[in-house]
Design a protein around this motif. Structure first.
Motif, PDB file in Angstrom:
ATOM      1  N   ALA A 243       0.830  -1.204   0.000  1.00 54.59           N
ATOM      2  CA  ALA A 243       0.000   0.000   0.000  1.00 54.59           C
ATOM      3  C   ALA A 243       0.865   1.255   0.000  1.00 54.59           C
ATOM      4  O   ALA A 243       0.574   2.213  -0.716  1.00 54.59           O
ATOM      5  CB  ALA A 243      -0.932   0.001   1.215  1.00 54.59           C
ATOM      6  N   ALA A 244       1.946   1.239   0.786  1.00 57.51           N
ATOM      7  CA  ALA A 244       2.821   2.413   0.851  1.00 57.51           C
ATOM      8  C   ALA A 244       3.534   2.640  -0.476  1.00 57.51           C
ATOM      9  O   ALA A 244       3.668   3.788  -0.913  1.00 57.51           O
ATOM     10  CB  ALA A 244       3.841   2.248   1.983  1.00 57.51           C
TER      11      ALA A 244
ATOM     12  N   THR B 264       6.243   7.110  -6.996  1.00 61.41           N
ATOM     13  CA  THR B 264       6.610   6.757  -8.365  1.00 61.41           C
ATOM     14  C   THR B 264       7.732   5.722  -8.311  1.00 61.41           C
ATOM     15  O   THR B 264       8.442   5.609  -7.302  1.00 61.41           O
ATOM     16  CB  THR B 264       7.118   7.994  -9.137  1.00 61.41           C
ATOM     17  N   PRO B 265       7.948   5.004  -9.397  1.00 60.79           N
ATOM     18  CA  PRO B 265       9.073   4.067  -9.431  1.00 60.79           C
ATOM     19  C   PRO B 265      10.417   4.761  -9.151  1.00 60.79           C
ATOM     20  O   PRO B 265      11.275   4.191  -8.475  1.00 60.79           O
ATOM     21  CB  PRO B 265       9.032   3.499 -10.849  1.00 60.79           C
ATOM     22  N   GLU B 266      10.570   5.978  -9.630  1.00 58.60           N
ATOM     23  CA  GLU B 266      11.810   6.717  -9.391  1.00 58.60           C
ATOM     24  C   GLU B 266      11.990   7.034  -7.913  1.00 58.60           C
ATOM     25  O   GLU B 266      13.082   6.918  -7.363  1.00 58.60           O
ATOM     26  CB  GLU B 266      11.841   8.016 -10.211  1.00 58.60           C
TER      27      GLU B 266
ATOM     28  N   LEU C  19      10.704   5.343  -5.413  1.00 59.41           N
ATOM     29  CA  LEU C  19      10.981   4.081  -4.732  1.00 59.41           C
ATOM     30  C   LEU C  19      12.430   3.660  -4.925  1.00 59.41           C
ATOM     31  O   LEU C  19      13.057   3.123  -4.011  1.00 59.41           O
ATOM     32  CB  LEU C  19      10.030   2.992  -5.223  1.00 59.41           C
ATOM     33  N   HIS C  20      12.964   3.916  -6.114  1.00 52.18           N
ATOM     34  CA  HIS C  20      14.375   3.601  -6.369  1.00 52.18           C
ATOM     35  C   HIS C  20      15.273   4.399  -5.426  1.00 52.18           C
ATOM     36  O   HIS C  20      16.219   3.852  -4.847  1.00 52.18           O
ATOM     37  CB  HIS C  20      14.725   3.893  -7.833  1.00 52.18           C
ATOM     38  N   VAL C  21      14.971   5.670  -5.235  1.00 47.89           N
ATOM     39  CA  VAL C  21      15.753   6.510  -4.324  1.00 47.89           C
ATOM     40  C   VAL C  21      15.596   6.021  -2.886  1.00 47.89           C
ATOM     41  O   VAL C  21      16.583   5.932  -2.140  1.00 47.89           O
ATOM     42  CB  VAL C  21      15.361   7.997  -4.460  1.00 47.89           C
ATOM     43  N   ALA C  22      14.376   5.684  -2.493  1.00 44.86           N
ATOM     44  CA  ALA C  22      14.150   5.188  -1.126  1.00 44.86           C
ATOM     45  C   ALA C  22      14.930   3.898  -0.894  1.00 44.86           C
ATOM     46  O   ALA C  22      15.554   3.723   0.163  1.00 44.86           O
ATOM     47  CB  ALA C  22      12.658   4.965  -0.885  1.00 44.86           C
ATOM     48  N   LEU C  23      14.937   3.008  -1.873  1.00 44.98           N
ATOM     49  CA  LEU C  23      15.686   1.765  -1.748  1.00 44.98           C
ATOM     50  C   LEU C  23      17.182   2.032  -1.679  1.00 44.98           C
ATOM     51  O   LEU C  23      17.899   1.408  -0.894  1.00 44.98           O
ATOM     52  CB  LEU C  23      15.350   0.825  -2.906  1.00 44.98           C
ATOM     53  N   ARG C  24      17.660   2.976  -2.479  1.00 48.63           N
ATOM     54  CA  ARG C  24      19.082   3.350  -2.415  1.00 48.63           C
ATOM     55  C   ARG C  24      19.431   3.882  -1.037  1.00 48.63           C
ATOM     56  O   ARG C  24      20.484   3.564  -0.472  1.00 48.63           O
ATOM     57  CB  ARG C  24      19.414   4.410  -3.476  1.00 48.63           C
ATOM     58  N   PHE C  25      18.558   4.710  -0.459  1.00 44.37           N
ATOM     59  CA  PHE C  25      18.790   5.261   0.868  1.00 44.37           C
ATOM     60  C   PHE C  25      18.850   4.153   1.908  1.00 44.37           C
ATOM     61  O   PHE C  25      19.772   4.097   2.729  1.00 44.37           O
ATOM     62  CB  PHE C  25      17.699   6.275   1.248  1.00 44.37           C
ATOM     63  N   LEU C  26      17.867   3.252   1.907  1.00 47.40           N
ATOM     64  CA  LEU C  26      17.844   2.175   2.890  1.00 47.40           C
ATOM     65  C   LEU C  26      19.061   1.260   2.734  1.00 47.40           C
ATOM     66  O   LEU C  26      19.641   0.819   3.731  1.00 47.40           O
ATOM     67  CB  LEU C  26      16.547   1.375   2.778  1.00 47.40           C
ATOM     68  N   THR C  27      19.453   0.985   1.498  1.00 53.66           N
ATOM     69  CA  THR C  27      20.639   0.163   1.255  1.00 53.66           C
ATOM     70  C   THR C  27      21.884   0.847   1.800  1.00 53.66           C
ATOM     71  O   THR C  27      22.694   0.227   2.497  1.00 53.66           O
ATOM     72  CB  THR C  27      20.796  -0.116  -0.256  1.00 53.66           C
ATOM     73  N   ALA C  28      22.035   2.138   1.513  1.00 49.36           N
ATOM     74  CA  ALA C  28      23.196   2.890   2.005  1.00 49.36           C
ATOM     75  C   ALA C  28      23.193   2.959   3.526  1.00 49.36           C
ATOM     76  O   ALA C  28      24.245   2.803   4.168  1.00 49.36           O
ATOM     77  CB  ALA C  28      23.210   4.294   1.401  1.00 49.36           C
ATOM     78  N   LEU C  29      22.039   3.175   4.129  1.00 50.49           N
ATOM     79  CA  LEU C  29      21.946   3.238   5.585  1.00 50.49           C
ATOM     80  C   LEU C  29      22.344   1.903   6.204  1.00 50.49           C
ATOM     81  O   LEU C  29      23.116   1.848   7.172  1.00 50.49           O
ATOM     82  CB  LEU C  29      20.530   3.631   6.015  1.00 50.49           C
ATOM     83  N   ASN C  30      21.849   0.795   5.630  1.00 53.93           N
ATOM     84  CA  ASN C  30      22.218  -0.528   6.142  1.00 53.93           C
ATOM     85  C   ASN C  30      23.709  -0.796   5.974  1.00 53.93           C
ATOM     86  O   ASN C  30      24.335  -1.402   6.846  1.00 53.93           O
ATOM     87  CB  ASN C  30      21.390  -1.618   5.478  1.00 53.93           C
TER      88      ASN C  30
END
Length: 166
Positions: free
Chosen positions: A134-135, A140-142, A144-155
């Motif tokens: 739902a979230a 947008t796909p773009e 989400l790509h940035v959010a995934l990059r952020f979470l990956t970098a944070l991890n």
């Protein structure tokens, strides 16, 4: 505090990267998300007769990029070898994992997530998957790509930290 451009890109007037306007807001939301996930983890652990650390171990075994061994699990969880042995024993008794001996060196033990246990976890964590779906629909796909990059970098950054040994 640095403010963002009207377009929200985080680029300054000369194209230099700007820090997020409110790092505290990120911290608050990450803590809230951690709390919500922990609430689900504790509920799953209780329903399975496990400790929440056992659920962390299950996730580590499931998400491992190669065969998981008790030694790697000990390092990942920051536990003593005795605590990891007890955890693996509980998980095996509950039918969530199985141990196997590596064929060329019988001393090496690999830990495998049992397929039947995955079905139980999927059913219990369905609300997490539904909320994530739902979230993601709000972005947008773009984005989400940035959010995934952020979470990956944070991890990755958090993975560099060495917690104190118990």
């Amino acid at each position: 505090m640095v403010t963002r451009d009207d377009d929200g890109t985080g680029e300054g007037t000369r194209g230099e990267r700007q820090p997020p306007a409110d790092l505290q807001a990120f911290a608050v939301q990450l803590r809230r998300m951690n709390g919500e996930v922990n609430r689900l983890v504790h509920g799953f652990a209780a329903s399975q007769g496990l400790h929440p650390t056992d659920v962390q171990a299950l996730a580590a075994i499931l998400d491992a990029d190669g065969p998981m061994t008790p030694g790697r699990l000990r390092e990942h969880l920051g536990l003593t070898s005795g605590a990891v042995t007890a955890c693996v024993d509980r998980l095996e008794r509950a039918g969530h994992i199985r141990r196997s001996r590596e064929s060329t060196d019988r001393r090496v033990v690999h830990l495998h997530y049992e397929p039947g246990a995955q079905a139980a976890a999927r059913a219990f964590f369905r609300p997490l998957a539904t909320a994530a779906e739902a979230a993601t629909g709000r972005f947008t796909p773009e984005e989400l790509h940035v959010a995934l990059r952020f979470l990956t970098a944070l991890n990755e950054e958090l993975g560099l930290e060495t917690p104190p040994r118990r």
